[in-house]
Design a protein around this motif. Structure first.
Motif, short mmCIF file in Angstrom:
data_model
loop_
_atom_site.label_atom_id
_atom_site.label_comp_id
_atom_site.label_asym_id
_atom_site.label_seq_id
_atom_site.Cartn_x
_atom_site.Cartn_y
_atom_site.Cartn_z
N ILE A 168 -0.63 -61.48 5.59
CA ILE A 168 0.56 -61.19 6.25
C ILE A 168 1.42 -59.94 5.92
N GLU A 169 1.97 -58.76 6.35
CA GLU A 169 2.78 -58.20 6.62
C GLU A 169 4.31 -58.61 6.59
N GLY A 170 4.78 -57.57 5.60
CA GLY A 170 6.25 -57.70 5.64
C GLY A 170 6.85 -56.22 4.95
N GLU A 171 8.32 -56.38 4.91
CA GLU A 171 8.65 -55.42 4.19
C GLU A 171 8.64 -55.64 2.93
N CYS A 172 8.12 -56.28 1.91
CA CYS A 172 7.76 -56.74 1.05
C CYS A 172 6.27 -56.32 -0.01
N ASN A 173 5.37 -55.79 1.98
CA ASN A 173 4.21 -54.84 1.17
C ASN A 173 3.78 -54.49 1.87
N ARG A 174 4.84 -53.72 3.58
CA ARG A 174 4.28 -52.74 4.26
C ARG A 174 3.63 -51.73 2.85
N LEU A 175 4.15 -51.01 2.42
CA LEU A 175 3.34 -49.74 1.79
C LEU A 175 2.17 -49.89 1.03
N VAL A 176 2.12 -50.90 0.12
CA VAL A 176 0.73 -51.90 -0.01
C VAL A 176 -0.89 -52.31 1.04
N GLU A 307 -4.50 -46.85 -24.35
CA GLU A 307 -4.35 -45.39 -24.34
C GLU A 307 -3.66 -44.50 -23.68
N GLU A 308 -3.16 -43.69 -23.98
CA GLU A 308 -2.58 -42.98 -22.89
C GLU A 308 -3.30 -42.13 -22.05
N ARG A 309 -4.47 -41.96 -22.83
CA ARG A 309 -5.36 -41.03 -21.15
C ARG A 309 -6.15 -41.68 -20.52
N LEU A 310 -5.61 -42.99 -20.36
CA LEU A 310 -5.96 -44.18 -19.26
C LEU A 310 -5.10 -44.63 -18.38
N LEU A 311 -3.64 -44.48 -19.27
CA LEU A 311 -2.48 -44.91 -18.51
C LEU A 311 -2.27 -44.25 -17.65
N THR A 312 -2.65 -43.14 -17.90
CA THR A 312 -2.33 -40.88 -17.37
C THR A 312 -3.05 -41.20 -15.76
N ARG A 313 -4.65 -41.37 -16.33
CA ARG A 313 -5.38 -41.91 -14.77
C ARG A 313 -4.98 -42.55 -14.27
N PHE A 314 -4.21 -43.79 -14.38
CA PHE A 314 -4.13 -44.71 -13.46
C PHE A 314 -2.32 -44.11 -12.75
N LYS A 315 -2.15 -43.37 -13.48
CA LYS A 315 -1.17 -42.47 -12.16
C LYS A 315 -1.38 -41.37 -11.56
N TRP A 316 -2.54 -40.98 -11.27
CA TRP A 316 -3.12 -39.69 -10.97
C TRP A 316 -2.45 -40.27 -9.36
N GLY A 317 -3.14 -41.31 -8.83
CA GLY A 317 -3.50 -41.59 -7.09
C GLY A 317 -1.67 -42.40 -7.08
N LEU A 318 -1.99 -43.54 -6.06
CA LEU A 318 -0.35 -44.08 -5.54
C LEU A 318 -0.56 -45.18 -6.32
N SER A 319 0.68 -45.68 -7.19
CA SER A 319 1.34 -47.09 -7.72
C SER A 319 1.93 -48.16 -6.47
N ALA A 320 1.25 -48.51 -5.85
CA ALA A 320 2.17 -48.97 -5.15
C ALA A 320 2.15 -51.13 -5.84
N GLN A 321 3.68 -50.99 -5.03
CA GLN A 321 4.43 -52.71 -5.78
C GLN A 321 4.22 -53.90 -4.77
N ILE A 322 4.03 -54.61 -4.70
CA ILE A 322 3.96 -55.59 -4.11
C ILE A 322 5.28 -56.30 -4.56
N ARG A 323 6.38 -56.80 -3.92
CA ARG A 323 7.95 -57.39 -4.35
C ARG A 323 7.46 -59.10 -3.73
N ILE A 324 8.37 -59.51 -3.75
CA ILE A 324 8.87 -61.39 -3.88
C ILE A 324 9.23 -61.11 -1.89
N PRO A 325 8.08 -62.26 -1.49
CA PRO A 325 8.45 -62.33 -0.01
C PRO A 325 9.77 -62.40 0.80
#
Length: 495
Positions: A168-176, A307-325
């Motif tokens: 179910i798509e909504g404003e809370c998860n449209r980007l994801v 480790e910071e080297r992993l956290l840095t790589r996690f940020k390479w692409g897109l970080s998208a949040q699913i919010r409360i509906p």
């Protein structure tokens, strides 16, 4: 047509009545003329379908050849053909005839990798590439040296009930959802969303959308090895590899995956050995143009003991949040769940639930199941009063600050009685019912002690409050019109 297959490349299927379907691996050169004609078809198809349908089912099609009578189109898989033939052939047929001629035959070309998924019937069974192995082997995938070479397919661990169609798509998860669909259509280096990092609180649909990505990729690109793994399973496998001194093979196994979906990435915290292995796997997959999807309950910046080297790589692409509906999304969720259960929930009850339920999606769906089950077994009609009674011990409702003063004002307004009469000693029936109703609602909708309720409504004692509550409850059970009036007052107080 003979049932015997002489070769996979020339195999024709006759189970598509609209066109002859040709499965081929011959990727011939194309010409500008028929490509322009196909683009003309696409332009008209785009006006006849939704943007999502067009992106999902027509943009991936590639024209390969037109010899004057036969148009050959490349599609991701045979299942893709099934979808086109079942749902869009009536749109496609007249456009092909208009752009290429009425006698044009449409043929579909499936990539060579499809040969691994649908092997020739004349192939030696011992030489066929297995599409499934014993799921227990995934617990220890490093048992066979060079496993990525000797076993080309492993179970994806996907739940095939999780799809984009029932997300179910909504404003809370449209980007994801949009980013996830983009990854599913073009996984790996062809999308900037690598890795795709999805985060949000528990129960909001993160696992659903992650597995939907895997299922969509498996359908569109069957040649790709998709693997969904919870971090607890990944950690367990790493521990086994450590004990058996097979860490290199553990890493090599995961480096052979085309699409890796890791759930609960926050569980990496405080596990330096597992983090080091994941670092090697991540680097190899990313540099090889493979797709990574990471799921967490926190954004990368809030992860601890990683480790910071992993956290840095996690940020390479897109970080998208699913919010409360939001309210509108909760309405969609409730209606979709009710439809799946075959339940007819009145609009006012749906709006009441959406306005009051403060739980996550998982608990919303559970609450609807509970409501439908209770009403079905009890044989009672779904009403706001019944929904509130059944669900109050199952879900969390927004605790709105309702005061005794507000209750008395609302009761007086809706029953057309002066407030002074309610707190007076007058004992006429209409005043007594209004006074008792105010006490009943004060007990139901506030945490005020009975003694305080009685004192606030005309200086009565707690025994009078208890008697009033019992009287109102009996009236609601025997007088339907009065019950509806009480529910209307409850709705007014809940706004």
């Amino acid at each position: 047509m003979s049932n015997k297959r002489t070769s996979f490349e020339e195999q024709q299927f006759d189970d598509y009545p609209n066109y002859n379907l040709l499965i081929t691996n011959d990727m011939l050169a194309t010409t500008v003329a028929y490509k322009d004609a196909w683009q003309n078809c696409l332009s008209q198809i785009q006006s006849k379908t939704t943007a999502e349908e067009f992106a999902q089912w027509f943009l991936p099609i590639i024209p390969l050849e037109f010899d004057g009578s036969k148009l050959r189109l490349r599609v991701p898989s045979k299942s893709f053909v099934d979808r086109i033939e079942q749902h869009y052939i009536d749109v496609l047929r007249p456009l092909i005839a208009e752009s290429f001629g009425c006698q044009t035959r449409l043929c579909y070309a499936v990539p060579k990798s499809e040969q691994q998924v649908i092997p020739s019937a004349t192939d030696n069974a011992a030489q066929a590439v297995p599409t499934r192995i014993d799921p227990a082997k995934i617990q220890n995938p490093i048992a066979i040296p060079g496993i990525n070479k000797t076993i080309s397919r492993v179970p994806s661990n996907l739940n095939y009930n999780y799809t984009f169609e029932n997300f179910i798509e909504g404003e809370c998860n449209r980007l994801v959802r949009s980013a996830s669909m983009a990854v599913a259509v073009n996984p790996g280096s062809s999308t900037p969303f690598n890795p795709l990092y999805i985060y949000g609180d528990s129960g909001l649909g993160k696992t659903h959308v992650a597995q939907a990505i895997g299922n969509e990729i498996s359908m569109r690109h069957p040649e790709l090895q998709v693997l969904y793994v919870a971090m607890s399973k990944f950690q367990s496998q790493y521990q086994t590899a450590t004990i058996e001194k097979n860490i290199p093979n553990f890493i090599h196994f995961y480096q052979g995956v085309d699409v890796l979906i890791l759930d609960d990435i926050q569980e990496l915290a405080g596990k330096p050995g597992t983090q080091n292995a994941l670092f090697s796997i991540f680097n190899h997959l990313h540099m090889s143009g493979k797709q990574l999807v990471l799921i967490s309950d926190k954004p990368p910046v809030e992860l601890k003991d990683i480790e910071e080297r992993l956290l840095t790589r996690f940020k390479w692409g897109l970080s998208a949040q699913i919010r409360i509906p939001d309210f509108e999304t909760k309405i969609k969720i409730i209606k979709a769940k009710a439809a799946r259960l075959g339940a007819n929930i009145p609009e006012d009850v749906i709006n009441y639930l959406a306005d009051n339920i403060s739980a996550n999606i998982r608990e919303i769906e559970g609450a609807i199941s509970s409501l439908v089950a209770n009403t079905s077994f009890m044989g009672r009609k779904i009403t706001i009063s019944l929904a509130k009674d059944i669900l109050k011990g199952y879900i969390s409702l927004y605790q709105k600050e309702i005061t005794i003063e507000q209750i008395m004002d609302t009761v007086c307004q809706m029953m057309n009685i002066d407030r002074e009469r309610i707190i007076s000693a007058e004992r006429t029936r209409e005043v007594a019912i209004a006074r008792q109703l105010a006490m009943y609602l004060a007990k139901q909708m506030t945490k005020t002690p009975l003694t305080t309720i009685g004192q606030s409504i005309g200086g009565r004692n707690h025994a009078t409050v208890l008697h009033s509550c019992k009287t109102i409850t009996n009236l609601m059970e025997t007088d339907q019109s009065f019950k509806q009036q009480v529910e209307e007052i409850e709705r007014a107080l809940s706004v």
